[in-house]
Design an enzyme around this catalytic site. Structure first.
Site, PDB file in Angstrom:
ATOM      1  N   GLY A 166       8.570  -1.509  -8.405  1.00  0.00           N
ATOM      2  CA  GLY A 166       8.804  -0.066  -8.371  1.00  0.00           C
ATOM      3  C   GLY A 166       7.567   0.777  -8.602  1.00  0.00           C
ATOM      4  O   GLY A 166       7.675   1.918  -9.044  1.00  0.00           O
ATOM      5  N   ASN A 204       5.817   2.088  -6.284  1.00  0.00           N
ATOM      6  CA  ASN A 204       5.957   3.236  -5.376  1.00  0.00           C
ATOM      7  C   ASN A 204       6.945   4.251  -5.937  1.00  0.00           C
ATOM      8  O   ASN A 204       6.732   5.461  -5.826  1.00  0.00           O
ATOM      9  CB  ASN A 204       6.369   2.774  -3.978  1.00  0.00           C
ATOM     10  N   ARG A 261      16.073  -6.244   1.541  1.00  0.00           N
ATOM     11  CA  ARG A 261      17.275  -6.672   2.235  1.00  0.00           C
ATOM     12  C   ARG A 261      17.215  -6.201   3.679  1.00  0.00           C
ATOM     13  O   ARG A 261      16.709  -5.111   3.964  1.00  0.00           O
ATOM     14  CB  ARG A 261      18.534  -6.057   1.605  1.00  0.00           C
ATOM     15  N   HIS A 320       5.583  -0.027   4.455  1.00  0.00           N
ATOM     16  CA  HIS A 320       5.311  -1.430   4.784  1.00  0.00           C
ATOM     17  C   HIS A 320       3.830  -1.701   4.550  1.00  0.00           C
ATOM     18  O   HIS A 320       2.978  -0.912   4.974  1.00  0.00           O
ATOM     19  CB  HIS A 320       5.681  -1.706   6.248  1.00  0.00           C
ATOM     20  N   GLU A 373      15.319  -2.203  14.496  1.00  0.00           N
ATOM     21  CA  GLU A 373      14.395  -3.334  14.553  1.00  0.00           C
ATOM     22  C   GLU A 373      13.475  -3.309  13.332  1.00  0.00           C
ATOM     23  O   GLU A 373      12.876  -2.268  13.015  1.00  0.00           O
ATOM     24  CB  GLU A 373      13.560  -3.263  15.837  1.00  0.00           C
ATOM     25  N   LEU A 374      13.357  -4.443  12.658  1.00  0.00           N
ATOM     26  CA  LEU A 374      12.636  -4.511  11.381  1.00  0.00           C
ATOM     27  C   LEU A 374      11.180  -4.057  11.520  1.00  0.00           C
ATOM     28  O   LEU A 374      10.453  -4.551  12.381  1.00  0.00           O
ATOM     29  CB  LEU A 374      12.687  -5.954  10.858  1.00  0.00           C
ATOM     30  N   ASP A 375      10.775  -3.151  10.658  1.00  0.00           N
ATOM     31  CA  ASP A 375       9.383  -2.681  10.571  1.00  0.00           C
ATOM     32  C   ASP A 375       8.846  -2.149  11.905  1.00  0.00           C
ATOM     33  O   ASP A 375       7.657  -2.259  12.200  1.00  0.00           O
ATOM     34  CB  ASP A 375       8.453  -3.817  10.073  1.00  0.00           C
ATOM     35  N   GLU A 415      -0.764   3.120  -0.864  1.00  0.00           N
ATOM     36  CA  GLU A 415       0.676   3.365  -0.714  1.00  0.00           C
ATOM     37  C   GLU A 415       1.112   4.500  -1.626  1.00  0.00           C
ATOM     38  O   GLU A 415       1.917   5.357  -1.252  1.00  0.00           O
ATOM     39  CB  GLU A 415       1.469   2.100  -1.058  1.00  0.00           C
TER      40      GLU A 415
HETATM   41  C1  GRF Z   1       5.029  -2.585  -1.420  1.00  0.00           C
HETATM   42  O1  GRF Z   1       3.962  -3.396  -1.044  1.00  0.00           O
HETATM   43  C2  GRF Z   1       5.675  -1.993  -0.206  1.00  0.00           C
HETATM   44  O2  GRF Z   1       4.774  -1.724   0.826  1.00  0.00           O
HETATM   45  C3  GRF Z   1       6.638  -3.053   0.219  1.00  0.00           C
HETATM   46  O3  GRF Z   1       7.138  -3.576  -0.971  1.00  0.00           O
HETATM   47  C4  GRF Z   1       6.178  -3.388  -2.013  1.00  0.00           C
HETATM   48  C5  GRF Z   1       6.861  -2.659  -3.108  1.00  0.00           C
HETATM   49  O4  GRF Z   1       6.038  -2.549  -4.240  1.00  0.00           O
HETATM   50  N1  GRF Z   1       7.669  -2.527   1.071  1.00  0.00           N
HETATM   51  P1  GRF Z   1       6.536  -1.742  -5.498  1.00  0.00           P
HETATM   52  O5  GRF Z   1       7.864  -2.344  -5.946  1.00  0.00           O
HETATM   53  O6  GRF Z   1       6.694  -0.306  -5.089  1.00  0.00           O
HETATM   54  O7  GRF Z   1       5.482  -1.918  -6.550  1.00  0.00           O
END
Ligand code: GRF
Length: 212
Positions: A19, A21, A97, A115, A149-151, A180
């Site tokens: 978490g 992000n 998921r 991503h 479609e994934l990503d 990020e």
């Molecule tokens: C990140 O690398 C994000 O790009 C990917 O999953 C990871 C999540 O990291 N989708 P965090 O849980 O936010 O630290």
């Protein structure tokens, strides 16, 4: 309407892990990002992101796949939780998921994902190790609208980092993660300010197609 008159955008964040992000979004919201994080939902009870939410006073929910017979019934329960929060934006932040097509269509144009690669390179898992194995000289992260479609959904913003001699996947991941934490709040801000839309399968910023 000027921004200061606009109510904060109700959002939910879905995650499965650390978490970091989510933390960047919480920190940005405390610094003026106009969102109201109504709930943090995880498929994993042990996800540290839930603890981050609790510490910020945000309601949490755990939805385990073990309690549901199949993907459709899980996704229906997830949608009920999201809609119960009146969320206008669904933020996937490390939610590990696969989502059913029906779920993705329900939130089309109002669900974002981040991503850890420069999409369309390295869809799927283990992106940092794959970037190193491929000999890439740059790597990064992408925020995109979620499509079935994934990503592969329309790209909103990317951040690039150099690959350095002697990089390990962990070192590269840390470099990407710092970016990020910058670009996800930025994309959410554009959406919350009504500047970012999905129209006919294209991401638009201020009405102009985004070309990454
Ligand atoms: C990140 O690398 C994000 O790009 C990917 O999953 C990871 C999540 O990291 N989708 P965090 O849980 O936010 O630290």
């Amino acid at each position: 309407m000027v921004q200061s008159e606009r109510a904060p955008l109700p959002i939910v964040v879905l995650l499965s892990g650390s978490g970091s992000n989510l933390q960047a979004i919480i920190d940005a919201a405390q610094a003026g990002l106009p969102v109201d994080i109504r709930a943090v939902i995880s498929n994993k009870a042990e996800a540290y992101g839930l603890e981050r939410a609790r510490q910020a006073g945000i309601p949490t929910q755990v939805l385990s796949h073990k309690d549901y017979a199949d993907r459709d019934s899980y996704d229906a329960a997830l949608a009920a939780l999201i809609d119960g929060c009146q969320a206008q934006l669904v933020v996937l932040a490390g939610f590990m998921r696969i989502l059913s097509d029906g779920f993705v269509r329900r939130y089309e144009g109002r669900m974002l994902n981040i991503h850890p690669s420069l999409l369309p390179r390295h869809r799927g898992l283990d992106t940092h190790a794959r970037a190193l194995a491929a000999g890439d000289d740059e790597h990064g992260a992408t925020v995109h609208f979620v499509s079935p479609e994934l990503d592969a959904g329309p790209i909103i913003i990317q951040a690039r980092v150099p690959v350095q001699a002697g990089d390990t996947p962990q070192a590269l991941a840390a470099r990407v993660l710092r970016e990020e934490h910058r670009i996800y709040p930025q994309a959410i801000r554009w959406f919350a300010e009504g500047r970012l839309t999905l129209e006919q399968g294209r991401a638009l910023l201020d009405g102009q197609p985004i070309t990454p």
